[in-house]
Scaffold this active site. Structure first.
Site, PDB file in Angstrom:
ATOM      1  N   TRP A 103     -19.912  -7.955   0.521  1.00  0.00           N
ATOM      2  CA  TRP A 103     -18.634  -7.343   0.900  1.00  0.00           C
ATOM      3  C   TRP A 103     -17.549  -8.369   1.232  1.00  0.00           C
ATOM      4  O   TRP A 103     -16.559  -8.062   1.883  1.00  0.00           O
ATOM      5  CB  TRP A 103     -18.861  -6.336   2.048  1.00  0.00           C
ATOM      6  CG  TRP A 103     -19.603  -5.118   1.581  1.00  0.00           C
ATOM      7  CD1 TRP A 103     -19.885  -4.777   0.283  1.00  0.00           C
ATOM      8  CD2 TRP A 103     -20.162  -4.058   2.371  1.00  0.00           C
ATOM      9  NE1 TRP A 103     -20.581  -3.590   0.233  1.00  0.00           N
ATOM     10  CE2 TRP A 103     -20.764  -3.131   1.493  1.00  0.00           C
ATOM     11  CE3 TRP A 103     -20.208  -3.798   3.752  1.00  0.00           C
ATOM     12  CZ2 TRP A 103     -21.410  -1.968   1.943  1.00  0.00           C
ATOM     13  CZ3 TRP A 103     -20.849  -2.637   4.195  1.00  0.00           C
ATOM     14  CH2 TRP A 103     -21.437  -1.737   3.296  1.00  0.00           C
ATOM     15  N   ARG A 132       0.823  -1.220   0.000  1.00  0.00           N
ATOM     16  CA  ARG A 132       0.000   0.000   0.000  1.00  0.00           C
ATOM     17  C   ARG A 132       0.858   1.272   0.000  1.00  0.00           C
ATOM     18  O   ARG A 132       0.554   2.254   0.654  1.00  0.00           O
ATOM     19  CB  ARG A 132      -0.985  -0.010   1.185  1.00  0.00           C
ATOM     20  CG  ARG A 132      -2.133  -0.993   0.977  1.00  0.00           C
ATOM     21  CD  ARG A 132      -3.169  -0.878   2.074  1.00  0.00           C
ATOM     22  NE  ARG A 132      -2.614  -1.276   3.362  1.00  0.00           N
ATOM     23  CZ  ARG A 132      -3.126  -0.921   4.538  1.00  0.00           C
ATOM     24  NH1 ARG A 132      -4.196  -0.167   4.582  1.00  0.00           N
ATOM     25  NH2 ARG A 132      -2.576  -1.334   5.654  1.00  0.00           N
ATOM     26  N   HIS A 139     -22.056  12.135   7.411  1.00  0.00           N
ATOM     27  CA  HIS A 139     -20.828  12.106   6.620  1.00  0.00           C
ATOM     28  C   HIS A 139     -20.046  13.408   6.723  1.00  0.00           C
ATOM     29  O   HIS A 139     -18.970  13.544   6.167  1.00  0.00           O
ATOM     30  CB  HIS A 139     -21.139  11.797   5.158  1.00  0.00           C
ATOM     31  CG  HIS A 139     -21.839  10.480   5.017  1.00  0.00           C
ATOM     32  ND1 HIS A 139     -23.208  10.378   5.030  1.00  0.00           N
ATOM     33  CD2 HIS A 139     -21.380   9.218   4.922  1.00  0.00           C
ATOM     34  CE1 HIS A 139     -23.541   9.106   4.923  1.00  0.00           C
ATOM     35  NE2 HIS A 139     -22.453   8.375   4.865  1.00  0.00           N
ATOM     36  N   SER A 181     -23.603   2.501  15.515  1.00  0.00           N
ATOM     37  CA  SER A 181     -22.262   2.739  16.051  1.00  0.00           C
ATOM     38  C   SER A 181     -22.156   4.140  16.632  1.00  0.00           C
ATOM     39  O   SER A 181     -22.782   5.082  16.146  1.00  0.00           O
ATOM     40  CB  SER A 181     -21.208   2.546  14.958  1.00  0.00           C
ATOM     41  OG  SER A 181     -21.462   3.393  13.871  1.00  0.00           O
ATOM     42  N   LEU A 233       1.261   3.423  -2.321  1.00  0.00           N
ATOM     43  CA  LEU A 233       0.608   4.593  -2.910  1.00  0.00           C
ATOM     44  C   LEU A 233      -0.328   5.257  -1.900  1.00  0.00           C
ATOM     45  O   LEU A 233      -0.415   6.472  -1.805  1.00  0.00           O
ATOM     46  CB  LEU A 233      -0.171   4.211  -4.175  1.00  0.00           C
ATOM     47  CG  LEU A 233      -0.743   5.410  -4.928  1.00  0.00           C
ATOM     48  CD1 LEU A 233       0.357   6.289  -5.493  1.00  0.00           C
ATOM     49  CD2 LEU A 233      -1.694   4.987  -6.037  1.00  0.00           C
ATOM     50  N   CYS A 237     -26.907   7.436   9.251  1.00  0.00           N
ATOM     51  CA  CYS A 237     -26.075   6.230   9.237  1.00  0.00           C
ATOM     52  C   CYS A 237     -25.375   6.153  10.598  1.00  0.00           C
ATOM     53  O   CYS A 237     -25.615   6.986  11.466  1.00  0.00           O
ATOM     54  CB  CYS A 237     -25.060   6.332   8.086  1.00  0.00           C
ATOM     55  SG  CYS A 237     -24.199   4.782   7.722  1.00  0.00           S
TER      56      CYS A 237
END
Ligand code: GLN
Ligand code: ZN
Length: 770
Positions: A573, A15, A706, A445, A17, A738
């Site tokens: 997922w 990882r 968000h 959450s 990048l 959410c």
């Protein structure tokens, strides 16, 4: 025959990048260092392909953020709001478009991002205006071609085809269709091609994955115009046309008549199309075929025997020199390298022996070619090895659990039915739960603070004992319950502090899942995900969430909602098995979740949420296949939810979704309550539910989690009033959009207080009316 791939992962084996980009964003490295990091990854990828034996190597499959964003810059499709960004270096503009830019003088939002077909990769959505103009702006594609030439590799530059590029974007004003821009766009593509050809490129790859979709005649015509034009301008340049993720379908006859050198076929997603092509009256035997045999989106070893049969079939009509052996799609969607996986506890050696990541897939492509081209003894061993691994997988006791298979085969209709219909259940739930009008709750959450994450990482590294870890989590849970009581929420949650990720958490507790340590796949920009590997029959040994849910419930008299991830989302997922239909796997997960739901109920949890945020993204690309998917997906959800009594209230939650075209199926899930994301669109997303007359209770999100912005009581009140005007008031819940795990506590506290205040205000207004 030749070997090739459509693209290679670019995030870096370790990882690199991701790390470089994030350091650049936080101003810890400079532009030069970031450029260097990109250059190293490209070099490594090219040399690796060359060394393993890939004959035709692509370039411009690298990207610092996203290949569609790169294309926007190549053709100068830059929205006006970025035009004042000073181009001190090439990255300012690029990352402003990708991520937005906020400083003393500039404040501009990022471009929209959305899912790349039915993958979990997200691309940047091109924005088009009526008077859109294009110009050859970024020379990245040319620079990278030159860069590879300097290493002695003549690559096949990859471009997103002009038609797919337009179709992937959005009109930002009314009065035109983006396809009308093709006339202005094509000359820029011609310029780009011209430059590449001047430098010696003799073959170019055009990705037109829109060919896997239902196209209109106009859109098909645009494909025709494009490739005839390119051929007319560059008769000596070969075009390698790539479609993936589904069949060419009814676009096939159009495609077969194009003046292209090579057609790429995704034979993993659509094995039947080879036959269709070979027998089509439009098939020209001089057209080369690129056979996408190795699965670019999953992690299982290829079945060489099967692949060789497909090649034999192609050879009946096509000369060997006209065949490429390839992967189904770009390997962007595969993790890097299986060899570095050494943790036998999370990835047992036997399971590992069934897998191939990107690097291993290169080797497979090369081996398949060798096997197809020669009967030489030295290759026989390769073949036997592969055969053995696959045979072992079909018979392994790690995979097959007769009890699970039996249970799935014995599923009856009644297993996906609640005891009674919603109206009856609703009454029983009202009597039992006695919730007020406009009940308030959250999605599950609470903030996963740095501390919470550090406890988990210490626990995993063995630096914290289980007892010490659990004491900390218990304290955090208790604090959150106290906070929720204090502000007056009506249905509480335990906070999910013990969970890393909503799928991984369950995968780790269920049989049938394994986990890689480094199997990262790019999701968007620098974000990577590490999907669990669902290799075998799924079963639940013991309760997975009962402990934390009942602990939280023991602290309070207010109902605490149990919190589970639904079967479709767990399936969607994960890397899932390819040896049985997805439907079967999904039913297995559904039964495991059902057992958990029943256990929660019998332990005194009477409100249980089963999250299904991924239901929409599982939709097949072609509409003709939607209903079949929706039928089994909805059924799996219902299996998971239907083991409980009428008085137990089942919630579900969905986000990142357009609901319009699947609303009937959402209603058919028959959850007592659904909470959805709506605040960003100012309740626009609610229209689907209103127009459909959605029968059950619904919590349209009134707080956009968000963003760190705190919504005021007035704002929430405004959204709620909107909802109240279109929904029966007895059906409305009040909740955020959410889960709150990405937020910080201070803003969360104020926002939730405002949310409760707004709900109370509305309640009082209603009482006053009585
Ligand atoms: N219960 C999950 C949470 O609150 C739901 C997450 C999601 O919808 N993606 O985090
Ligand atoms: Zn959500």
């Amino acid at each position: 025959m030749k070997t090739t791939i459509l693209g290679y992962p670019r995030i870096g084996a370790k990882r690199e990048l991701k790390k470089a980009c994030e350091s650049y964003w936080s101003q810890n490295i400079d532009e030069k260092t970031l450029l260097e990091a990109g250059k190293n990854i490209r070099k490594e990828n090219w040399l690796l392909q060359q060394q393993i034996g890939i004959d035709a190597i692509p370039s411009n499959d690298f990207s610092f953020y996203d290949q569609v964003l790169d294309t926007c810059l190549t053709v100068g499709c830059i929205p006006k709001r970025y035009q004042n960004i000073h181009k001190k270096n090439p990255f300012d503009l690029y990352f402003a478009m990708a991520r937005g830019l906020q400083n003393e003088t500039i404040d501009c939002t990022a471009m929209e991002m959305t899912k790349w077909f039915d993958t979990n990769y997200h691309y940047i959505v091109p924005e088009f205006e009526k008077e859109q103009s294009f110009d050859f702006f970024s020379t990245k594609i040319v620079d990278e071609f030159k860069e590879a030439l300097e290493l002695g590799i003549k690559t096949r530059p990859v471009l997103i085809g002009p038609v797919s590029f337009l179709l992937l974007g959005k009109e930002k004003e009314a009065g035109f269709h983006r396809l009308e821009l093709l006339d202005k766009l094509l000359p820029v593509y011609i310029e780009v091609i011209h430059k590449l050809v001047t430098l010696g490129a003799d073959i170019l790859q055009f990705d037109e994955p829109c060919l896997a979709l239902d196209l209109t005649d106009k859109e098909r015509k645009a494909i025709e115009i494009t490739y005839h034009k390119i051929h007319q301008k560059f008769p000596d340049t070969k075009v390698y046309l790539a479609n993936y993720f589904d069949c060419y379908g009814d676009n096939l006859s159009t495609v077969l008549q194009l003046p292209v050198d090579t057609l790429h076929l995704d034979l993993v997603r659509c094995p039947s199309q080879l036959e269709d092509i070979l027998t089509s009256k439009f098939f020209n035997p001089n057209t080369k075929l690129s056979l996408g045999l190795v699965d670019g989106r999953n992690i299982w070893k290829n079945d060489f025997e099967k692949s060789l049969k497909i090649i034999d079939k192609a050879l009946t009509k096509v000369a060997a020199q006209n065949i490429y052996i390839s992967a189904s799609c770009s390997l962007l969607h595969s993790p890097y390298d299986l060899d570095v996986e050494q943790n036998e506890k999370s990835l047992p050696a036997e399971v590992k022996s069934w897998l191939a990541f990107a690097k291993q897939k290169l080797q497979e492509i090369v081996s398949i070619k060798a096997l197809a081209s020669s009967t030489n003894e030295e290759y026989a061993e390769l073949f036997e090895e592969n055969k053995f691994a696959n045979l072992n997988r079909t018979t392994s006791s790690l995979i097959h659990n007769p009890k699970v298979k039996k249970r799935v085969s014995e599923l009856k209709n009644a297993d996906s039915q609640r005891q009674n219909s919603f109206t009856i259940r609703q009454k029983e739930q009202q009597n039992y739960l006695k919730l007020p009008l406009f009940p308030t709750t959250t999605i599950g959450s609470f903030p996963q603070t740095k501390e919470v994450r550090s406890w988990r990482s210490k626990f995993k590294k063995g630096l914290l004992s289980q007892t010490a870890y659990e004491t900390l989590i218990a304290k955090e849970t208790e604090d959150s319950i106290r906070f929720q009581e204090e502000i007056g929420l009506d249905v509480l949650v335990h906070g999910e502090f013990e969970r890393n990720d909503m799928v991984e958490y369950f995968g780790e507790k269920l049989n049938g899942f394994a986990f890689s340590s480094f199997g990262w796949v790019q999701s968007y920009g620098s974000r990577c995900v590490k999907p669990p590997i669902l290799f075998g029959d799924v079963s639940r040994e013991k309760p997975m969430t009962v402990k934390w849910s009942t602990f939280a419930q023991s602290l309070t008299d207010i109902p605490v909602k149990g919190m589970l991830t639904g079967p479709v989302t767990i399936l969607q997922w994960s890397f899932v098995r390819n040896d049985q239909p997805r439907e079967t796997t999904c039913n297995q997960i559904a039964l495991a979740i059902r057992d958990e739901v029943v256990d929660l109920e019998s332990n005194g949890i009477n409100i249980i949420q089963i999250d299904e945020p991924a239901i929409r993204e599982g939709l097949p690309l072609r509409q003709e296949n939607w209903q079949n998917y929706l039928d089994w997906a909805v059924k799996a959800f219902r299996i998971s939810a239907s083991g409980v009594q009428n008085k137990t209230q089942i919630h579900t939650h969905m986000c990142y979704s357009e609901f319009n075209d699947i609303i009937a199926s959402i209603a058919n899930m028959d959850a007592d309550v659904i909470t959805i994301e709506t605040s960003r669109s100012e309740m626009e997303l609610l229209d689907a539910f209103v127009n459909f007359n959605y029968p059950n209770e619904i919590g349209p999100g009134v707080y956009d989690i968000h963003s760190p912005r705190i919504p005021s009581v007035e704002e929430i009140d405004y959204l709620l009033t909107k909802a109240k005007n279109v929904l029966p008031k007895e059906h409305i819940w009040v909740n955020p959009d959410c889960g709150l795990k990405t937020r910080d506590w201070p803003e969360t506290k104020i926002a939730l207080k405002n949310l409760v205040k707004a709900a109370k205000k509305l309640r009082q207004q209603e009482l006053a009316l009585l």
